[in-house]
Write a protein that holds these residues in place. Structure first.
Motif, PDB file in Angstrom:
ATOM      1  N   ASP B 142      41.377 -16.104  -7.369  1.00 34.84           N
ATOM      2  CA  ASP B 142      41.186 -14.558  -8.436  1.00 34.84           C
ATOM      3  C   ASP B 142      40.297 -15.221  -9.703  1.00 34.84           C
ATOM      4  OD1 ASP B 142      43.680 -16.809  -9.152  1.00 34.84           O
ATOM      5  OD2 ASP B 142      44.743 -14.926 -10.180  1.00 34.84           O
ATOM      6  N   PRO B 144      37.214 -15.934 -10.805  1.00 35.15           N
ATOM      7  CA  PRO B 144      35.626 -15.595 -10.080  1.00 35.15           C
ATOM      8  C   PRO B 144      34.430 -16.157 -10.597  1.00 35.15           C
ATOM      9  CG  PRO B 144      36.100 -13.726 -11.593  1.00 35.15           C
ATOM     10  CD  PRO B 144      37.376 -14.225 -11.348  1.00 35.15           C
ATOM     11  N   ALA B 146      32.171 -15.780 -12.530  1.00 31.37           N
ATOM     12  CA  ALA B 146      31.827 -14.895 -14.197  1.00 31.37           C
ATOM     13  C   ALA B 146      32.402 -15.921 -14.688  1.00 31.37           C
ATOM     14  CB  ALA B 146      31.792 -14.145 -13.857  1.00 31.37           C
ATOM     15  N   GLU B 147      34.207 -16.444 -14.804  1.00 29.20           N
ATOM     16  CA  GLU B 147      35.452 -16.430 -15.438  1.00 29.20           C
ATOM     17  C   GLU B 147      36.081 -17.851 -15.776  1.00 29.20           C
ATOM     18  OE1 GLU B 147      36.347 -14.542 -17.726  1.00 29.20           O
ATOM     19  OE2 GLU B 147      36.295 -12.723 -16.765  1.00 29.20           O
TER      20      GLU B 147
END
Lengths: 436, 278
Positions: B142, B144, B146-147
């Motif tokens: 959980d 991704p 982008a994070e």
């Protein structure tokens, strides 16, 4: 007065899309990336589309019963020692503020060509609203609800089933709202092509917290105009209960930029802050990621999510929407808490003094105002409390938990003899069993 | 072909160990076998023997599941195993001590858990404690790309590989980012859904593996939906690695705890035969 105004997003969102300060984000499995991107696009298109806004506005007025009244609760005011106004979301169709968000998202689901809605629900109010919109738009609907919540909010289980929704009792984990969200996420990951996950609170991955706030903003937009018209000026404080925080963020939204209006979120403290039997996330939690965004969460040192506790199924959640975490961190909103006992007092006094049976969730806000409003806000204060839902769903649980002898149980016993308890909660549910 | 995010770099010690394990399997003309077991399952005393049995039966890489209270990507089998371990009061510290006791097993070990755990422990602290326990890489389904910048910086500092998941619904741009940010291998999800429920969606997954391969030289392993010798063999025809979790956990849990290692050994022996049958 328009009931639907969706202004441009406030500047603080623009720091990084989907973030409120350091809270928010999109912590989701890769399988959901496409659906989230599609939803974000659909929402941005819709919120700027006059046709969408007109349809939403028409449904809110003619189907949903908006605008809801703002009402000066004179007898509660007398008891509280300050002027108490109630924003009557309990009078909206389906009996709570939840339909504001649901109709908006159901219209988006239709635009995206998704024929199926899924939802989580705690108290059942969001589930009922989602089942209602599914019936209205001819969509399939599955609602995930903790088995414990099915038991204590059985009336809403029956309402969802009557509306044609499938209610799935969730037996994993704590069998309450957080587990219902987990199960809905698992469904969404599996059926993402056909399904829109209609999240009911101002939580979850971006765009949900922003989208839900904008769809619930109608509460504060109406409130602001009504207060100016009926009372004059602006209130000293706006008070709303906070679980995930959708009615609170909707109640706060139009006031955030207005100086002098205190914004007070009331969390559920269960048996009390510090007892380990609480749902007062902002008071007791720490920064962590849960259900798709970084916020404040009740977690232990290992990162395991702690069970929340509240007499109110709708507030019984160990997280909170990321914008509330942000508003708390910058001091723009204050977050206090109310115990089960204080909330039950708020429930009963609202019944007895105003002829309004409140949901247990806003009963927390009333309970806080009765107990602390004058002391915190001063004797001259004028406050608006968002009465986020009606309490029909709660009456059995309240009488049982509080042990109040209102004469009803005896009447039931006399009439029913030893007749069995039909109407269990959903297939395989265990609702209706007596508590030990 | 050009990774959009080159945070990881090719020189992470953990990534090198993982890629060497894939290379050994390739040299034997088979897919690598990656076996997941929940740490501390079926109980803390028996758990190390389950990992030993898996390696002795032919697992090339061990995936150590650190239990989480709210495992969003896991189906009923792994959910229940997580809950069993948490109900026993087993802590992350104990689970990592367990991992440290597996140092004699000459295979890379990666941790699979959720971002809430890593984040609450603190990314820096978590990277330290994993590396100190001998972990080579991490899977956070959980988190991704982008994070992931903050995590990747700490993982990189300690030489840990970070394995990202790719999905059949990932766009080309996202696959670019996933391929670019991953190290060790790229985890191709065998289906849309959670672990341990449905079978691998064959054609769709094969296409996904090809799309990932077009973007990276990293091995591509398929997990979620592989459960037995036949499905392992099927996936081994087009993937560099085969990841099996739920059915191993089921085997460990179905019966008395003392017999768990032998049940794991029997299943992994079958799976190992499968990955060579391509």
């Amino acid at each position: 007065m328009s009931t639907t105004t969706i202004p441009a997003r406030p500047a603080d969102d623009a720091v990084r899309e989907g973030y409120f300060g350091r809270f928010g984000g999109q912590y989701v499995p890769e399988a959901l990336s496409g659906a989230i991107a599609q939803l974000t696009d659909a929402w941005h298109t819709a919120e700027a589309d006059p046709d969408y806004l007109a349809e939403l506005d028409g449904l809110r007025r003619h189907y949903g019963g908006r605008p809801t009244p703002l009402y000066l609760a004179s007898r509660l005011s007398e008891e509280a020692g300050i002027e108490v106004w109630l924003k009557r979301e309990d009078l909206a169709h389906t009996g709570s503020h939840k339909l504001n968000n649901v109709v908006g998202q159901a219209l988006l689901a239709r635009r995206m060509g998704k024929p199926r809605l899924i939802a989580e629900t705690g108290a059942g109010q969001h589930g009922v609203a989602t089942a209602t919109a599914a019936a209205l738009f001819g969509l399939a609907c599955t609602v995930y609800m903790g088995a414990e919540d099915c038991r204590r909010q059985r009336l809403n289980v029956v309402r969802m089933q009557l509306l044609g929704a499938e209610v799935v009792p969730v037996t994993s984990g704590t069998q309450t709202l957080k587990d219902a969200i987990n199960e809905a996420m698992r469904d969404w990951v599996t059926n993402v092509a056909t399904t829109h996950y209609l999240i009911g609170s101002a939580m979850g991955p971006h765009p949900f917290p922003t989208m839900v706030r904008e769809l619930q903003r109608v509460i504060s937009t109406e409130m602001r105009a009504q207060f100016a018209d009926q009372a004059g000026g602006v209130p000293d404080a706006v008070v709303a209960c906070v679980g995930g925080g959708s009615n609170a963020i909707g109640s706060f939204a139009d006031w955030i930029e207005v100086e002098g209006v205190r914004l007070i979120g009331v969390e559920a403290a269960g048996e009390g802050v510090g007892t380990g039997r609480s749902a007062a996330t902002i008071s007791e939690g720490r920064e962590a990621v849960l259900h798709g965004s970084r916020s404040i969460v009740l977690v232990d040192d290992d990162g395991q999510v702690l069970p929340a506790h509240s007499v109110s199924a709708g507030l019984d959640y160990p997280g909170v929407g990321p914008e509330h975490a942000h508003l708390a961190s910058i001091g723009r909103a204050e977050y206090v808490s109310t115990t089960d006992a204080e909330a039950l007092d708020g429930f009963r006094r609202t019944c007895e003094l105003e002829g309004i049976i409140p949901a247990l969730e806003p009963a927390h806000a009333v309970g806080w105002v009765l107990r602390h409003g004058r002391e915190v806000l001063g004797a001259d204060a004028r406050v608006v409390v968002t009465m986020s839902g009606r309490g029909d769903k709660d009456v059995d649980e309240v009488v049982e938990v509080a042990g109040w002898d209102v004469g009803v149980q005896r009447a039931f016993d006399d009439a029913a003899g030893d007749a069995g308890d039909g109407g269990d909660a959903g297939d395989g549910g265990d609702g209706g069993e007596e508590r030990p | 072909m050009t990774p959009t995010t080159d945070v990881a770099g090719p020189d992470l010690a953990g990534a090198q160990a993982i890629q060497a394990a894939f290379a050994r399997a390739r040299a034997e003309d088979r897919a690598a076998l990656i076996v997941y077991v929940t740490a501390g399952y079926p109980d803390l005393a028996t758990s190390p023997a389950c990992y030993e049995a898996a390696v002795e039966a032919g697992a090339d890489i061990l995936e150590v599941g650190l239990p989480f209270s709210d495992p969003m990507m896991d189906g009923p089998i792994i959910q229940a195993a997580n809950q069993t371990v948490l109900d026993a009061g087993t802590t992350i510290t104990q689970q990592l001590e367990l991992v440290r006791s597996l140092a004699h097993l000459d295979v890379p070990k990666v941790v699979m858990t959720y971002v809430t755990i890593a984040d609450t422990r603190g990314y820096a602290h978590f990277a330290d404690e994993l590396a100190d326990a001998g972990i080579a890489g991490v899977i956070l389904p959980d988190l991704p790309v982008a994070e992931a910048d903050a995590w990747l910086a700490e993982a990189g500092r300690r030489g840990l590989a970070t394995i990202f998941l790719a999905s059949s619904v990932s766009t080309d741009a996202r696959l670019d980012a996933i391929a670019g940010a991953s190290s060790g291998w790229v985890y191709a999800a065998g289906l849309l859904g959670v672990t341990g429920v449905n079978a691998v969606a064959g054609d769709v997954t094969q296409e996904l593996v090809a799309r990932v391969r077009a973007r990276t030289d990293l091995p591509v392993a398929v997990g979620i939906g592989v459960k037995d010798r036949a499905s392992a063999a099927e996936v081994a025809r087009y993937a560099d690695g085969v990841i099996v979790g739920s059915s191993v956990v089921r085997a460990a849990g179905e019966g008395d705890p003392a017999g768990a290692p032998e049940r794991v050994r029997a299943l992994v022996t079958e799976l190992r035969t499968g990955v060579a049958e391509r």
